[in-house]
Design an enzyme around this catalytic site. Structure first.
Site, mmCIF file in Angstrom:
data_model
loop_
_atom_site.group_PDB
_atom_site.id
_atom_site.type_symbol
_atom_site.label_atom_id
_atom_site.label_comp_id
_atom_site.label_asym_id
_atom_site.label_seq_id
_atom_site.Cartn_x
_atom_site.Cartn_y
_atom_site.Cartn_z
ATOM 1 N N LYS A 54 0.995 -1.163 0.094
ATOM 2 C CA LYS A 54 -0.013 -0.047 0.168
ATOM 3 C C LYS A 54 0.922 1.204 0.065
ATOM 4 O O LYS A 54 0.583 2.174 -0.645
ATOM 5 C CB LYS A 54 -0.951 0.089 1.188
ATOM 6 C CG LYS A 54 -2.150 -0.948 0.935
ATOM 7 C CD LYS A 54 -2.975 -1.125 2.476
ATOM 8 C CE LYS A 54 -3.799 -2.247 2.201
ATOM 9 N NZ LYS A 54 -4.322 -2.798 3.576
ATOM 10 N N GLN A 98 -5.134 -1.494 9.423
ATOM 11 C CA GLN A 98 -5.030 -2.814 9.187
ATOM 12 C C GLN A 98 -5.815 -3.850 10.172
ATOM 13 O O GLN A 98 -5.345 -3.853 11.157
ATOM 14 C CB GLN A 98 -3.612 -3.270 8.643
ATOM 15 C CG GLN A 98 -3.343 -4.385 8.048
ATOM 16 C CD GLN A 98 -3.818 -4.361 6.599
ATOM 17 O OE1 GLN A 98 -3.905 -3.469 5.813
ATOM 18 N NE2 GLN A 98 -4.317 -5.597 6.193
ATOM 19 N N ASP A 121 -11.691 2.686 3.927
ATOM 20 C CA ASP A 121 -12.058 1.208 3.791
ATOM 21 C C ASP A 121 -13.498 1.035 3.830
ATOM 22 O O ASP A 121 -14.282 0.051 3.349
ATOM 23 C CB ASP A 121 -11.467 0.641 5.340
ATOM 24 C CG ASP A 121 -10.248 -0.066 5.109
ATOM 25 O OD1 ASP A 121 -10.177 -0.844 3.854
ATOM 26 O OD2 ASP A 121 -9.699 -0.252 6.315
HETATM 27 N N1 GUN Z 1 -7.243 -6.889 6.334
HETATM 28 C C1 GUN Z 1 -7.547 -7.583 5.036
HETATM 29 N N2 GUN Z 1 -8.158 -6.838 4.265
HETATM 30 C C2 GUN Z 1 -8.362 -5.552 4.742
HETATM 31 C C3 GUN Z 1 -8.909 -4.479 4.427
HETATM 32 O O1 GUN Z 1 -9.688 -4.286 3.126
HETATM 33 N N3 GUN Z 1 -8.705 -3.232 5.175
HETATM 34 C C4 GUN Z 1 -8.170 -3.327 6.209
HETATM 35 N N4 GUN Z 1 -8.172 -2.295 6.998
HETATM 36 N N5 GUN Z 1 -7.620 -4.507 6.784
HETATM 37 C C5 GUN Z 1 -7.918 -5.595 5.970
#
Ligand code: GUN
Length: 298
Positions: A54, A98, A121
Site C-alpha cells: 500500500k 489494518q 476502507d
Molecule cells: N485486512 C484484510 N483486508 C483488509 C482491508 O480491506 N482493510 C483493512 N483495513 N484491513 C484488511
C-alpha cells in the site's frame, strides 16, 4: 470451453495511472497532495506485506503516505488517540487501520473512531449504513474492485443472478449491497447454507470470499458464468517443499466451465489496492469541495 481470464493486474495498473493523473492535477491546480495514513498494529506477516504494498503504490501515485507501526501490546487507548490525531490532521485524507487487530482490541470501536469522511476502507458504521440505503458513501475496496471488473466484463448487471459466498463485513455483505444496487438478484451463501452446490449452479455471477482454498469446484458453476475469486490462501506444495497462493475456487476446473474468471494471484488483489488509492483521492476531493474524479471508480 475455456474461460476468459479477467486480468485484474492490468486493470489495476490502468486505474493507478488514472489516480496518478488526478493527483498531479490536484497538485498543479490546487496545491493539494492527497495523503493516506496506514496504521499497523502487531507483526502479522500477511498484514506487513499488504501495508508495504500500500505504501509503495501510494507513493508511486504521487500521494503522501503516513505509516504508523505499533507494537502488538499497544493499549487500545493509544490506538484511539492516534486515530483522533489523524482525524484532526488536514494532510491526512484517508485513514486505514489494518485488520486483524490484536485480540485485546475492539476492532468495531477502533473503526468507528475514524472520521467517516476519512474512512477509505468504508467500514465505519455510517458508511455501512449509507451504502445499505443506496446513498453516497465510502465503498469498501475489495467489493468495489470486484464490481468494477464485473461491470467491465458484463456491462449492465441488471437482472442477473448473483451468489456471494461468504458473509464477512469486509467483503461478503458490502459485495451483496453493491450487486443489489446494480439490480442483481442476490443470494448470500455461507457455511450454514444448505446445498451450496445447487445455489451456486443458479448464478450468472459467483463471488467467492470464504477463505477456504479451492472450495468451489467447476461442477458447481453454470456454463458461461462470471467467477470472481476473492480468496488468497497460502497452501503447502509437498512436491517442492514450498508454498503457493490459491483462491477459494478451483481455478482449473472452474475455468473449463465459466465464461470468465479472475486468477489468484493477479485478479482481485491488485484491484483492492487500486480502489484504496482511488478512495483516498475521492476523500481528498470531498474534503476540499472539489469535483470527484470522473470515471475513476464506478
Ligand atoms: N485486512 C484484510 N483486508 C483488509 C482491508 O480491506 N482493510 C483493512 N483495513 N484491513 C484488511
Amino acid at each position: 470451453m475455456a474461460a476468459d481470464i479477467i486480468d485484474g493486474k492490468a486493470f489495476a495498473a490502468t486505474m493507478r495511472e488514472k489516480v496518478a493523473d488526478h493527483v498531479s492535477r490536484l497538485k498543479a491546480d490546487h496545491g493539494i497532495t492527497p495523503g493516506l495514513a496506514v496504521v499497523l498494529v502487531g507483526e502479522d506477516p500477511a498484514s506487513q506485506v499488504y501495508v508495504r504494498n500500500k505504501r509503495k503504490q501510494t507513493v508511486e501515485c504521487g500521494m503522501q503516505s503516513f505509516e504508523h507501526r505499533l507494537s502488538p501490546e499497544t493499549p487500545e487507548a493509544d490506538l484511539l488517540a492516534l486515530v483522533k490525531r489523524l482525524n484532526a490532521d488536514p494532510a491526512v485524507h484517508g485513514i486505514l487501520v489494518q485488520l486483524p487487530l490484536p485480540p485485546h482490541m475492539n476492532a468495531d470501536a477502533v473503526i468507528n473512531a475514524i472520521d467517516p469522511a476519512k474512512d477509505v476502507d468504508g467500514f465505519h458504521i455510517s458508511n455501512v449504513g449509507l451504502l445499505g440505503t443506496g446513498q453516497k458513501s465510502m465503498v469498501p475496496c475489495t467489493p468495489l474492485g470486484c464490481l468494477m471488473m464485473l461491470r467491465d466484463r458484463l456491462g449492465s448487471l441488471s437482472g442477473l443472478d448473483a451468489v456471494v459466498i461468504g458473509r464477512s463485513n469486509i467483503v461478503g455483505k458490502p459485495m451483496a449491497q453493491l450487486l443489489l444496487g446494480e439490480s442483481c438478484t442476490v443470494t448470500i451463501a455461507h457455511s450454514r447454507t444448505r446445498d451450496l452446490a445447487e445455489v451456486v449452479r443458479r448464478a450468472d455471477i459467483v463471488v467467492a470470499a470464504v477463505g477456504r482454498p479451492r472450495m468451489v469446484p467447476g461442477s458447481w458453476i453454470k456454463p458461461g458464468a462470471t467467477v470472481i475469486d476473492v480468496g488468497i490462501n497460502r497452501i503447502a506444495v509437498p512436491e517442492t517443499g514450498k508454498t503457493r497462493l490459491v483462491g477459494d475456487v478451483d481455478f482449473d476446473s472452474c475455468a473449463q466451465v465459466a465464461g470468465a474468471i479472475t486468477p489468484v494471484p493477479g485478479g482481485v488483489g491488485p484491484m483492492t489496492i487500486a480502489c484504496l488509492l482511488a478512495n483516498t483521492v475521492t476523500a481528498c476531493c470531498r474534503a476540499n469541495g472539489l469535483p470527484e474524479p470522473d470515471g475513476l471508480i464506478v
